[in-house]
Motif scaffolding. Structure first.
Motif, PDB file in Angstrom:
ATOM      1  N   LEU A 176       0.827  -1.208   0.000  1.00 55.67           N
ATOM      2  CA  LEU A 176       0.000   0.000   0.000  1.00 55.67           C
ATOM      3  C   LEU A 176       0.862   1.258   0.000  1.00 55.67           C
ATOM      4  N   LEU A 177       1.954   1.233   0.742  1.00 53.92           N
ATOM      5  CA  LEU A 177       2.842   2.396   0.780  1.00 53.92           C
ATOM      6  C   LEU A 177       3.437   2.690  -0.591  1.00 53.92           C
ATOM      7  N   SER A 178       3.689   1.636  -1.361  1.00 51.05           N
ATOM      8  CA  SER A 178       4.263   1.840  -2.696  1.00 51.05           C
ATOM      9  C   SER A 178       3.299   2.606  -3.601  1.00 51.05           C
ATOM     10  N   GLU A 179       1.981   2.472  -3.346  1.00 60.72           N
ATOM     11  CA  GLU A 179       0.989   3.187  -4.132  1.00 60.72           C
ATOM     12  C   GLU A 179       0.822   4.630  -3.660  1.00 60.72           C
ATOM     13  N   MET A 180       1.339   4.931  -2.476  1.00 60.09           N
ATOM     14  CA  MET A 180       1.206   6.268  -1.902  1.00 60.09           C
ATOM     15  C   MET A 180       2.454   7.110  -2.077  1.00 60.09           C
TER      16      MET A 180
ATOM     17  N   PHE B  27      10.523  -2.041  -2.585  1.00 58.22           N
ATOM     18  CA  PHE B  27       9.922  -0.736  -2.314  1.00 58.22           C
ATOM     19  C   PHE B  27      10.971   0.371  -2.435  1.00 58.22           C
ATOM     20  N   LEU B  28      12.110   0.179  -1.823  1.00 56.40           N
ATOM     21  CA  LEU B  28      13.150   1.203  -1.854  1.00 56.40           C
ATOM     22  C   LEU B  28      13.740   1.385  -3.247  1.00 56.40           C
ATOM     23  N   SER B  29      13.766   0.315  -4.004  1.00 55.76           N
ATOM     24  CA  SER B  29      14.363   0.386  -5.347  1.00 55.76           C
ATOM     25  C   SER B  29      13.414   0.978  -6.387  1.00 55.76           C
ATOM     26  N   ASN B  30      12.114   0.704  -6.219  1.00 53.99           N
ATOM     27  CA  ASN B  30      11.175   1.034  -7.305  1.00 53.99           C
ATOM     28  C   ASN B  30      10.200   2.159  -7.016  1.00 53.99           C
ATOM     29  N   SER B  31       9.855   2.385  -5.771  1.00 57.17           N
ATOM     30  CA  SER B  31       8.744   3.279  -5.476  1.00 57.17           C
ATOM     31  C   SER B  31       9.000   4.741  -5.828  1.00 57.17           C
TER      32      SER B  31
END
Length: 218
Positions: free
Chosen positions: A174-178, A210-214
């Motif tokens: 969910l954080l990746s979408e935010m 997450f850290l690499s792509n978001s």
């Protein structure tokens, strides 16, 4: 499984023809829940009354996964009756994964139909406060954030330390979408902080992705 269904499911994602929708509707009561679930996921690409009617049916299915994916697909329907349907589902759905998807879609449709935001936000806060499921409480936080309540981000970050690794993975998703330029520092700091104490490989991999792509496209 009928050949026509296979052709539809294997075709490129996009709007469905009237004939394709007819085939999916005719098979929406198939005895195999795998078939019903595939139909629920495919109907997201066809926003019309027939698809909506079938998704309402599938969202009442006896199979949890079918209901979950039907709720998910209803998120793109900008209709008041869909909002009412999902509103009820957030209260009566017994399976927490399915209910969490109903909550997320409820927020999406609330925004699509421009529902009274103050009333919807008040309702979301009330239901979050009375929610016993951690997964669904997380979904209410995300719903509130999407509706402009940015202060719920701090509450969401607490779920990165939840005892259930599946909740931690869902939180990262969910954080990746935010993720955006405004919250980049806060999100990166929170996820980097969890890495030092995380031991579950699935969560570690999700955190690294997450850290690499978001933030790569910001």
């Amino acid at each position: 499984m009928e050949e026509n269904l296979l052709q539809i499911l294997e075709s490129e994602n996009g709007p469905l023809s009237d004939e394709q929708i007819r085939v999916l509707e005719s098979l929406s009561s198939d005895a195999d829940p795998f078939v019903r679930d595939m139909i629920a996921t495919r109907l997201v690409y066809s926003v019309n009354e027939t698809s909506k009617r079938v998704l309402f049916q599938l969202a009442r299915d006896t199979n949890e996964l079918v209901r979950t994916d039907a709720y998910d697909s209803l998120a793109v329907f900008p209709d008041a009756d869909v909002l009412c349907f999902l509103d009820e589902a957030t209260c009566i759905e017994q399976e927490e994964v399915a209910r969490s998807y109903a909550i997320l879609s409820w927020a999406d449709v609330s925004i699509l139909v421009s529902a009274d935001s103050a009333s919807q936000i008040q309702k979301a806060y009330f239901r979050k406060a009375n929610e016993e499921s951690a997964r669904c409480a997380l979904s209410w936080c995300y719903a509130l954030y999407k509706m402009g309540e940015e202060k719920t981000l701090d509450e969401m970050l607490l779920f990165l330390n939840h005892e259930d690794y599946r909740i931690r993975c869902t939180t990262l998703s969910l954080l990746s979408e935010m993720a955006n330029a405004k919250n980049e520092t806060k999100l990166k700091g929170a996820v980097e902080g969890m890495l030092s104490k995380e031991s579950v490989l699935a969560v570690l991999n999700s955190a690294k992705r997450f850290l690499s792509n978001s933030f790569s496209d910001l």
